[in-house]
Design an enzyme around this catalytic site. Structure first.
Site, short mmCIF file in Angstrom:
data_model
loop_
_atom_site.label_atom_id
_atom_site.label_comp_id
_atom_site.label_asym_id
_atom_site.label_seq_id
_atom_site.Cartn_x
_atom_site.Cartn_y
_atom_site.Cartn_z
N HIS A 1 -7.70 -7.37 1.28
CA HIS A 1 -7.13 -6.40 2.21
C HIS A 1 -7.90 -6.40 3.54
O HIS A 1 -7.32 -6.22 4.60
CB HIS A 1 -7.17 -5.01 1.56
CG HIS A 1 -6.60 -3.90 2.37
ND1 HIS A 1 -5.51 -4.03 3.19
CD2 HIS A 1 -6.99 -2.59 2.49
CE1 HIS A 1 -5.23 -2.88 3.78
NE2 HIS A 1 -6.12 -1.99 3.38
N HIS B 1 -1.99 3.27 -4.99
CA HIS B 1 -2.13 1.82 -4.99
C HIS B 1 -3.60 1.41 -5.03
O HIS B 1 -4.49 2.21 -4.77
CB HIS B 1 -1.46 1.21 -3.75
CG HIS B 1 -2.11 1.64 -2.47
ND1 HIS B 1 -1.79 2.80 -1.81
CD2 HIS B 1 -3.11 1.06 -1.74
CE1 HIS B 1 -2.52 2.92 -0.73
NE2 HIS B 1 -3.34 1.88 -0.67
N ASP C 1 -6.46 -1.39 -3.57
CA ASP C 1 -6.81 -2.37 -2.53
C ASP C 1 -7.67 -3.46 -3.15
O ASP C 1 -8.69 -3.16 -3.80
CB ASP C 1 -7.62 -1.73 -1.41
CG ASP C 1 -6.83 -0.70 -0.61
OD1 ASP C 1 -5.61 -0.62 -0.79
OD2 ASP C 1 -7.47 0.01 0.20
N HIS D 1 0.84 -1.21 0.00
CA HIS D 1 0.00 0.00 0.00
C HIS D 1 0.87 1.26 0.00
O HIS D 1 0.56 2.25 0.66
CB HIS D 1 -0.95 -0.03 1.19
CG HIS D 1 -1.88 -1.20 1.15
ND1 HIS D 1 -3.12 -1.15 0.57
CD2 HIS D 1 -1.71 -2.48 1.57
CE1 HIS D 1 -3.69 -2.35 0.66
NE2 HIS D 1 -2.84 -3.17 1.25
#
Length: 224
Positions: A32, A26, A28, A22
């Protein structure tokens, strides 16, 4: 980053890079937050590329301020493209836009301590977006949720990760730390040709990962 090989010694350059999943801009993946959620390598490439709607919420921004769905809805209703922004959101298979980029302008504080005091979005924003069929939400902040720093004496609330939980829990991806979203907004003058915003948010393909850095970019295309 540190040097492994150099031209003077080895005749070529090689560097080693160490970073978290991260780091910087970025994406997710659902994994996550959810143990059974999709991992990054399990997501098809097309999930990261497509038409996007940039929602200008800069007029609502204040440090650590909460932005709710009624605020976002108002911003969609006053969209410079002449309305219809809300109706344009939905499943891609129906010819609609399923990527939403929330433009707060907070990226101007990147690298500053103030960046951590970013505005954040309420649970109702996530719920409404996924209800409409949005499949990726991007923000120009550290997180769509409030960032609480324990060293400053802050305490996490019960719904501290509401946006993450709702979005990722419904399979909607999250992209954080975007910059320069304003470059994708413009035009809208009467008589001007309408343009669509496209983005590529393709991350590094890291097997089994919960997320990965992105080389994000966007462009505009004239509507045909």
């Amino acid at each position: 980053m540190h040097s492994v090989c150099s031209i003077p010694i080895d005749g070529y350059t090689v560097n080693a890079v160490s970073l978290g999943t991260h780091t910087g801009t970025h994406v997710d993946a659902p994994f996550h937050f959810f143990a059974e959620g999709q991992k990054l390598h399990e997501l098809p490439l097309e999930r990261f590329v497509g038409r996007a709607l940039v929602v200008d919420v800069r007029h609502l921004v204040r440090a650590r301020g909460r932005i709710g769905w009624s605020d976002v809805r108002e911003s969609l209703d006053r969209d410079i493209t002449g309305g219809g922004a809300l109706a344009s959101l939905g499943p891609r298979l129906e010819g609609k836009i399923d990527i939403v980029l929330l433009w707060t302008g907070w990226d101007e504080w990147w690298s500053e301590r103030k960046y951590f005091d970013h505005p954040y979005f309420g649970r109702d924003v996530a719920e409404e977006l996924v209800r409409m069929g949005v499949r990726l939400v991007g923000v120009d902040t550290l997180s769509p949720d409030e960032t609480v720093l324990s060293q400053d004496g802050g305490e996490e609330k019960d719904d501290a990760f509401a946006m993450h939980e709702v979005l990722l829990g419904r399979g909607c991806l999250v992209c954080e730390n975007l910059v320069n979203l304003g470059a994708l907004v413009g035009g809208g003058d009467a008589g001007a040709e309408r343009e669509e915003v496209w983005v590529s948010l393709v991350p590094m393909k890291v097997h089994g990962a919960d997320g990965a850095p992105v080389r994000a970019y966007g462009w505009k295309e004239r509507c045909t």
